[in-house]
Motif scaffolding. Structure first.
Motif, PDB file in Angstrom:
ATOM      1  N   GLY A 189       3.238 -16.874  -2.537  1.00 35.72           N
ATOM      2  CA  GLY A 189       2.577 -15.936  -3.423  1.00 35.72           C
ATOM      3  C   GLY A 189       1.809 -14.855  -2.688  1.00 35.72           C
ATOM      4  O   GLY A 189       1.214 -13.987  -3.331  1.00 35.72           O
ATOM      5  N   TYR A 190       1.841 -14.863  -1.355  1.00 29.61           N
ATOM      6  CA  TYR A 190       1.098 -13.826  -0.621  1.00 29.61           C
ATOM      7  C   TYR A 190       1.613 -12.431  -0.956  1.00 29.61           C
ATOM      8  O   TYR A 190       0.851 -11.455  -0.935  1.00 29.61           O
ATOM      9  CB  TYR A 190       1.169 -14.072   0.893  1.00 29.61           C
ATOM     10  CG  TYR A 190       2.444 -13.630   1.549  1.00 29.61           C
ATOM     11  CD1 TYR A 190       2.613 -12.318   1.996  1.00 29.61           C
ATOM     12  CD2 TYR A 190       3.515 -14.510   1.725  1.00 29.61           C
ATOM     13  CE1 TYR A 190       3.796 -11.906   2.592  1.00 29.61           C
ATOM     14  CE2 TYR A 190       4.695 -14.104   2.323  1.00 29.61           C
ATOM     15  CZ  TYR A 190       4.827 -12.810   2.743  1.00 29.61           C
ATOM     16  OH  TYR A 190       6.000 -12.398   3.334  1.00 29.61           O
ATOM     17  N   HIS A 191       2.915 -12.340  -1.282  1.00 35.11           N
ATOM     18  CA  HIS A 191       3.487 -11.035  -1.594  1.00 35.11           C
ATOM     19  C   HIS A 191       2.963 -10.484  -2.919  1.00 35.11           C
ATOM     20  O   HIS A 191       3.025  -9.274  -3.159  1.00 35.11           O
ATOM     21  CB  HIS A 191       5.013 -11.141  -1.650  1.00 35.11           C
ATOM     22  CG  HIS A 191       5.527 -12.080  -2.696  1.00 35.11           C
ATOM     23  ND1 HIS A 191       5.290 -13.435  -2.650  1.00 35.11           N
ATOM     24  CD2 HIS A 191       6.252 -11.865  -3.829  1.00 35.11           C
ATOM     25  CE1 HIS A 191       5.857 -14.022  -3.700  1.00 35.11           C
ATOM     26  NE2 HIS A 191       6.444 -13.086  -4.420  1.00 35.11           N
ATOM     27  N   LEU A 192       2.456 -11.354  -3.774  1.00 40.71           N
ATOM     28  CA  LEU A 192       1.885 -10.929  -5.051  1.00 40.71           C
ATOM     29  C   LEU A 192       0.425 -10.528  -4.917  1.00 40.71           C
ATOM     30  O   LEU A 192      -0.136  -9.912  -5.821  1.00 40.71           O
ATOM     31  CB  LEU A 192       2.019 -12.062  -6.076  1.00 40.71           C
ATOM     32  CG  LEU A 192       3.447 -12.579  -6.317  1.00 40.71           C
ATOM     33  CD1 LEU A 192       3.420 -13.787  -7.239  1.00 40.71           C
ATOM     34  CD2 LEU A 192       4.335 -11.473  -6.874  1.00 40.71           C
ATOM     35  N   ARG A 193      -0.189 -10.906  -3.780  1.00 41.12           N
ATOM     36  CA  ARG A 193      -1.599 -10.592  -3.519  1.00 41.12           C
ATOM     37  C   ARG A 193      -1.681 -10.040  -2.098  1.00 41.12           C
ATOM     38  O   ARG A 193      -2.450 -10.508  -1.273  1.00 41.12           O
ATOM     39  CB  ARG A 193      -2.450 -11.852  -3.692  1.00 41.12           C
ATOM     40  CG  ARG A 193      -2.222 -12.522  -5.044  1.00 41.12           C
ATOM     41  CD  ARG A 193      -2.949 -13.845  -5.186  1.00 41.12           C
ATOM     42  NE  ARG A 193      -4.365 -13.688  -5.400  1.00 41.12           N
ATOM     43  CZ  ARG A 193      -5.106 -14.512  -6.135  1.00 41.12           C
ATOM     44  NH1 ARG A 193      -4.545 -15.537  -6.761  1.00 41.12           N
ATOM     45  NH2 ARG A 193      -6.393 -14.317  -6.262  1.00 41.12           N
ATOM     46  N   TYR A 194      -0.884  -9.012  -1.869  1.00 46.16           N
ATOM     47  CA  TYR A 194      -0.656  -8.551  -0.509  1.00 46.16           C
ATOM     48  C   TYR A 194      -1.924  -7.984   0.136  1.00 46.16           C
ATOM     49  O   TYR A 194      -2.155  -8.179   1.333  1.00 46.16           O
ATOM     50  CB  TYR A 194       0.458  -7.501  -0.511  1.00 46.16           C
ATOM     51  CG  TYR A 194       1.022  -7.207   0.858  1.00 46.16           C
ATOM     52  CD1 TYR A 194       1.423  -8.238   1.703  1.00 46.16           C
ATOM     53  CD2 TYR A 194       1.169  -5.894   1.308  1.00 46.16           C
ATOM     54  CE1 TYR A 194       1.955  -7.973   2.969  1.00 46.16           C
ATOM     55  CE2 TYR A 194       1.703  -5.619   2.561  1.00 46.16           C
ATOM     56  CZ  TYR A 194       2.089  -6.668   3.378  1.00 46.16           C
ATOM     57  OH  TYR A 194       2.615  -6.413   4.618  1.00 46.16           O
ATOM     58  N   THR A 195      -2.741  -7.291  -0.637  1.00 50.20           N
ATOM     59  CA  THR A 195      -3.986  -6.760  -0.077  1.00 50.20           C
ATOM     60  C   THR A 195      -4.886  -7.896   0.392  1.00 50.20           C
ATOM     61  O   THR A 195      -5.486  -7.819   1.479  1.00 50.20           O
ATOM     62  CB  THR A 195      -4.718  -5.901  -1.115  1.00 50.20           C
ATOM     63  OG1 THR A 195      -3.867  -4.804  -1.506  1.00 50.20           O
ATOM     64  CG2 THR A 195      -6.017  -5.341  -0.554  1.00 50.20           C
ATOM     65  N   GLU A 196      -4.962  -8.970  -0.390  1.00 50.68           N
ATOM     66  CA  GLU A 196      -5.753 -10.133   0.011  1.00 50.68           C
ATOM     67  C   GLU A 196      -5.160 -10.803   1.250  1.00 50.68           C
ATOM     68  O   GLU A 196      -5.892 -11.292   2.121  1.00 50.68           O
ATOM     69  CB  GLU A 196      -5.835 -11.143  -1.133  1.00 50.68           C
ATOM     70  CG  GLU A 196      -6.637 -10.683  -2.330  1.00 50.68           C
ATOM     71  CD  GLU A 196      -6.565 -11.685  -3.461  1.00 50.68           C
ATOM     72  OE1 GLU A 196      -7.176 -12.769  -3.339  1.00 50.68           O
ATOM     73  OE2 GLU A 196      -5.888 -11.381  -4.465  1.00 50.68           O
ATOM     74  N   TRP A 197      -3.852 -10.840   1.322  1.00 50.48           N
ATOM     75  CA  TRP A 197      -3.185 -11.443   2.478  1.00 50.48           C
ATOM     76  C   TRP A 197      -3.501 -10.666   3.750  1.00 50.48           C
ATOM     77  O   TRP A 197      -3.849 -11.261   4.778  1.00 50.48           O
ATOM     78  CB  TRP A 197      -1.685 -11.489   2.225  1.00 50.48           C
ATOM     79  CG  TRP A 197      -0.841 -11.910   3.388  1.00 50.48           C
ATOM     80  CD1 TRP A 197       0.131 -11.175   4.002  1.00 50.48           C
ATOM     81  CD2 TRP A 197      -0.872 -13.167   4.076  1.00 50.48           C
ATOM     82  NE1 TRP A 197       0.702 -11.889   5.023  1.00 50.48           N
ATOM     83  CE2 TRP A 197       0.106 -13.120   5.092  1.00 50.48           C
ATOM     84  CE3 TRP A 197      -1.624 -14.330   3.923  1.00 50.48           C
ATOM     85  CZ2 TRP A 197       0.349 -14.174   5.963  1.00 50.48           C
ATOM     86  CZ3 TRP A 197      -1.385 -15.385   4.787  1.00 50.48           C
ATOM     87  CH2 TRP A 197      -0.411 -15.311   5.794  1.00 50.48           C
ATOM     88  N   LEU A 198      -3.398  -9.346   3.688  1.00 49.44           N
ATOM     89  CA  LEU A 198      -3.715  -8.540   4.862  1.00 49.44           C
ATOM     90  C   LEU A 198      -5.184  -8.693   5.249  1.00 49.44           C
ATOM     91  O   LEU A 198      -5.523  -8.729   6.449  1.00 49.44           O
ATOM     92  CB  LEU A 198      -3.373  -7.074   4.610  1.00 49.44           C
ATOM     93  CG  LEU A 198      -1.886  -6.753   4.417  1.00 49.44           C
ATOM     94  CD1 LEU A 198      -1.698  -5.265   4.141  1.00 49.44           C
ATOM     95  CD2 LEU A 198      -1.058  -7.184   5.621  1.00 49.44           C
ATOM     96  N   ALA A 199      -6.051  -8.812   4.249  1.00 52.14           N
ATOM     97  CA  ALA A 199      -7.475  -9.020   4.542  1.00 52.14           C
ATOM     98  C   ALA A 199      -7.701 -10.365   5.217  1.00 52.14           C
ATOM     99  O   ALA A 199      -8.536 -10.488   6.123  1.00 52.14           O
ATOM    100  CB  ALA A 199      -8.294  -8.921   3.258  1.00 52.14           C
ATOM    101  N   PHE A 200      -6.961 -11.389   4.801  1.00 51.15           N
ATOM    102  CA  PHE A 200      -7.087 -12.693   5.449  1.00 51.15           C
ATOM    103  C   PHE A 200      -6.652 -12.605   6.912  1.00 51.15           C
ATOM    104  O   PHE A 200      -7.295 -13.181   7.801  1.00 51.15           O
ATOM    105  CB  PHE A 200      -6.250 -13.735   4.710  1.00 51.15           C
ATOM    106  CG  PHE A 200      -6.203 -15.062   5.429  1.00 51.15           C
ATOM    107  CD1 PHE A 200      -7.247 -15.955   5.335  1.00 51.15           C
ATOM    108  CD2 PHE A 200      -5.114 -15.391   6.235  1.00 51.15           C
ATOM    109  CE1 PHE A 200      -7.222 -17.160   6.030  1.00 51.15           C
ATOM    110  CE2 PHE A 200      -5.073 -16.588   6.929  1.00 51.15           C
ATOM    111  CZ  PHE A 200      -6.128 -17.480   6.822  1.00 51.15           C
ATOM    112  N   LEU A 201      -5.559 -11.907   7.174  1.00 44.98           N
ATOM    113  CA  LEU A 201      -5.091 -11.777   8.554  1.00 44.98           C
ATOM    114  C   LEU A 201      -6.102 -11.018   9.407  1.00 44.98           C
ATOM    115  O   LEU A 201      -6.334 -11.369  10.574  1.00 44.98           O
ATOM    116  CB  LEU A 201      -3.733 -11.083   8.587  1.00 44.98           C
ATOM    117  CG  LEU A 201      -2.579 -11.834   7.907  1.00 44.98           C
ATOM    118  CD1 LEU A 201      -1.290 -11.014   7.995  1.00 44.98           C
ATOM    119  CD2 LEU A 201      -2.381 -13.212   8.517  1.00 44.98           C
TER     120      LEU A 201
END
Length: 286
Positions: free
Chosen positions: A58-70
């Motif tokens: 589901g990271y692709h559905l919350r991509y901004t959050e995913w990039l922030a986590f990285l």
């Protein structure tokens, strides 16, 4: 040794325990403590020897959050395997163009910055086929993926969006798509994924099936070329390969973020998986 195993947000709709349970059990049998941690709410990660994003579905559905986590993982120097810079690079399938530039045979791909009818007609002419597949460059689980012909109505959610266009390859329904699973760059096991009758998508949630198989001749050489072309070594990785219109093997995808490793149907891969993860934890926790 204690690991944080990142898992989907509670609103993620598809089943994921089948992947997590098999992978966690392989580690627990080696004496490793495994905590499932929702990746969108992972506040306290400092106490873990290793953080595995293997089920961040589901990271692709919350991509901004995913990039922030990285970005956070890099800033806090969290022990993540695979490394954050590799995860970021692999999260966008624009990497396929890099492989092509390096001479690695991949499924032919045209990227449309704002998908239009003209893009489909141009792609069909360039590929020499009337059947196409469109998909977002940031995607998983076949989200936004469609089989389409020039002149068909473009789905509303994809029109004018950044999309990848590829030829439809009939071998997906006959031979299937091969998945070569690697740990620390070494082939562990190979599987073949096939769609249900009348479909072209191989995901289990869409009725696809997966089973162990022999590695096709030439597939491992292709997989090694792909892994070598990535910007950093990977603790785990899956190379998806399909046969092209002329019978040649082509790279469909390199998955280094959250690939299903299929230990539930290929338990012979458990030892190599556990070895690679434990080695990463020992290396990154120093």
């Amino acid at each position: 040794m204690r690991l944080a195993f990142l898992v989907p947000a509670p609103d993620y709709p598809d089943p994921w325990r089948w992947a997590f349970d098999a992978e966690a059990a392989a580690l627990e049998r080696r004496g490793v403590a495994v905590d499932p941690v929702v990746w969108t709410d992972a506040a306290d990660l400092d106490r873990y020897d290793l953080i595995l994003p293997l089920v961040t579905w589901g990271y692709h559905l919350r991509y901004t959050e995913w990039l922030a986590f990285l970005e956070r993982a890099e800033r806090e120097r969290l022990p993540v395997a695979n490394p954050p810079e590799l995860l970021r690079w692999n999260s966008d399938k624009a990497y396929l163009a890099e492989f092509t530039w390096k001479g690695i045979p991949c499924v032919p791909t045209i990227e449309a910055q704002a998908l239009s009818d003209a893009d489909l007609h141009h792609a069909a002419q360039q590929f020499g086929t009337s059947e196409l597949v469109v998909k977002p460059p940031v995607s998983a689980s076949a989200t936004g993926t469609h089989r389409i012909r020039p002149g068909d109505a473009i789905p509303a959610g994809e029109r004018e969006q950044r999309m990848m266009i590829q030829p439809f390859l009939p071998s997906i329904a006959t031979e299937g798509e091969y998945a070569l699973i690697h740990f620390d760059g070494v082939l562990s096991h190979t599987l073949v994924k096939r769609p249900k009758a009348g479909d072209f998508r191989v995901q289990p949630s869409l009725g696809g099936t997966t089973e162990p198989c022999d590695t096709p001749d030439g597939a491992e050489d292709l997989a090694q070329a792909v892994l070598a072309a990535a910007p950093a070594p990977a603790t785990y990785g899956r190379v998806d390969i399909i046969r092209g219109l002329n019978g040649e093997l082509l790279v469909m995808e390199l998955e280094l973020v959250e690939p299903a490793l299929w230990l539930d149907v290929a338990p012979h891969g458990e030892a190599a998986f556990a070895d690679a993860v434990i080695a990463a934890a020992e290396r990154l926790s120093k």
